[in-house]
Design a protein around this motif. Structure first.
Motif, PDB file in Angstrom:
ATOM      1  N   ARG A  22       0.831  -1.206   0.000  1.00  0.00           N
ATOM      2  CA  ARG A  22       0.000   0.000   0.000  1.00  0.00           C
ATOM      3  C   ARG A  22       0.866   1.255   0.000  1.00  0.00           C
ATOM      4  O   ARG A  22       0.563   2.227  -0.691  1.00  0.00           O
ATOM      5  CB  ARG A  22      -0.950  -0.007   1.192  1.00  0.00           C
ATOM      6  N   GLN A  23       1.950   1.248   0.765  1.00  0.00           N
ATOM      7  CA  GLN A  23       2.839   2.406   0.801  1.00  0.00           C
ATOM      8  C   GLN A  23       3.514   2.629  -0.551  1.00  0.00           C
ATOM      9  O   GLN A  23       3.646   3.766  -1.000  1.00  0.00           O
ATOM     10  CB  GLN A  23       3.886   2.254   1.908  1.00  0.00           C
ATOM     11  N   LEU A  26       0.910   4.045  -2.844  1.00  0.00           N
ATOM     12  CA  LEU A  26       0.647   5.437  -2.491  1.00  0.00           C
ATOM     13  C   LEU A  26       1.752   6.340  -3.051  1.00  0.00           C
ATOM     14  O   LEU A  26       1.473   7.415  -3.595  1.00  0.00           O
ATOM     15  CB  LEU A  26       0.545   5.583  -0.971  1.00  0.00           C
ATOM     16  N   HIS A  27       2.996   5.889  -2.958  1.00  0.00           N
ATOM     17  CA  HIS A  27       4.117   6.662  -3.504  1.00  0.00           C
ATOM     18  C   HIS A  27       3.978   6.812  -5.023  1.00  0.00           C
ATOM     19  O   HIS A  27       4.190   7.899  -5.582  1.00  0.00           O
ATOM     20  CB  HIS A  27       5.444   5.979  -3.153  1.00  0.00           C
ATOM     21  N   LEU A  29       1.208   6.719  -6.755  1.00  0.00           N
ATOM     22  CA  LEU A  29       0.104   7.633  -7.020  1.00  0.00           C
ATOM     23  C   LEU A  29       0.546   9.082  -6.840  1.00  0.00           C
ATOM     24  O   LEU A  29       0.194   9.952  -7.644  1.00  0.00           O
ATOM     25  CB  LEU A  29      -1.091   7.327  -6.108  1.00  0.00           C
ATOM     26  N   ASP A  30       1.320   9.360  -5.793  1.00  0.00           N
ATOM     27  CA  ASP A  30       1.839  10.710  -5.575  1.00  0.00           C
ATOM     28  C   ASP A  30       2.678  11.161  -6.771  1.00  0.00           C
ATOM     29  O   ASP A  30       2.553  12.296  -7.233  1.00  0.00           O
ATOM     30  CB  ASP A  30       2.683  10.773  -4.296  1.00  0.00           C
ATOM     31  N   LYS A  75      -6.044   7.730  -4.413  1.00  0.00           N
ATOM     32  CA  LYS A  75      -5.150   8.079  -3.312  1.00  0.00           C
ATOM     33  C   LYS A  75      -5.945   8.293  -2.021  1.00  0.00           C
ATOM     34  O   LYS A  75      -5.563   7.811  -0.960  1.00  0.00           O
ATOM     35  CB  LYS A  75      -4.356   9.339  -3.656  1.00  0.00           C
ATOM     36  N   LEU A  78      -7.093   4.952  -0.712  1.00  0.00           N
ATOM     37  CA  LEU A  78      -5.962   4.222  -0.143  1.00  0.00           C
ATOM     38  C   LEU A  78      -5.541   4.822   1.201  1.00  0.00           C
ATOM     39  O   LEU A  78      -5.296   4.090   2.166  1.00  0.00           O
ATOM     40  CB  LEU A  78      -4.798   4.236  -1.133  1.00  0.00           C
ATOM     41  N   GLN A  79      -5.498   6.141   1.286  1.00  0.00           N
ATOM     42  CA  GLN A  79      -5.141   6.791   2.546  1.00  0.00           C
ATOM     43  C   GLN A  79      -6.185   6.511   3.625  1.00  0.00           C
ATOM     44  O   GLN A  79      -5.835   6.328   4.792  1.00  0.00           O
ATOM     45  CB  GLN A  79      -4.989   8.295   2.345  1.00  0.00           C
ATOM     46  N   ILE A  82      -5.474   3.050   4.896  1.00  0.00           N
ATOM     47  CA  ILE A  82      -4.280   3.058   5.748  1.00  0.00           C
ATOM     48  C   ILE A  82      -4.606   3.677   7.101  1.00  0.00           C
ATOM     49  O   ILE A  82      -4.228   3.146   8.145  1.00  0.00           O
ATOM     50  CB  ILE A  82      -3.124   3.808   5.047  1.00  0.00           C
TER      51      ILE A  82
END
Length: 149
Positions: A22-23, A26-27, A29-30, A75, A78-79, A82
């Motif tokens: 997931r991290q 997320l990275h 996606l950023d 994002k 996902l956040q 998390i």
């Protein structure tokens, strides 16, 4: 390109159930959001040129903005996942409420009038219950309905 598909063996993360996966997602996606924002800005600058094919550039810009909105929505989702899993950990059973999300979501984006307004509000903290309780409603109504503003 690296294969990011989760494996079934024990040496690799198992999809969204893995915090590490997931991290990484997320990275990515950023990074994608950043690239899309830059591309949209470049398209806007190109549209101001004297020989710009405005119709074509508008279509490209529209597609990029749609993709950006989808990435922001992913994002946010996902956040949220998390955050909900981290709140379910040590804070469980303490009686404390989880803190509100600080990042704006796709829903926030579509409710605002422009990408600039979205960016402005994205960085603001959520309004707390204490702040709501401290508001002088009569003064707020006066300011809201005042012709002087």
């Amino acid at each position: 390109m690296q294969d990011e598909t989760p494996r079934n063996d024990d040496s690799r993360p198992k999809g969204l159930s893995s915090a590490e996966y997931r991290q990484r997602l997320l990275h990515k996606l950023d990074c994608l959001i950043s690239v899309l924002e830059v591309a949209i800005g470049k398209i806007a600058n190109t549209m101001e040129g004297p020989e710009a094919n405005v119709d074509r550039l508008n279509r490209i810009k529209s597609n990029l903005e749609n993709t950006l909105a989808i990435c922001r929505r992913a994002k946010g989702t996902l956040q949220s996942r998390i955050a909900s899993e981290s709140n379910a950990g040590p804070a469980q059973g303490t009686g404390e409420r989880p803190s509100p999300r600080t990042n704006a979501t796709f829903r926030s984006y579509v409710e605002l009038s422009s990408i600039d307004e979205f960016r402005k509000f994205k960085g603001l903290k959520a309004i707390t219950r204490d702040e709501i309780g401290e508001v002088d409603l009569d003064e707020l109504a006066r300011k809201f309905f005042s012709q002087d503003a």
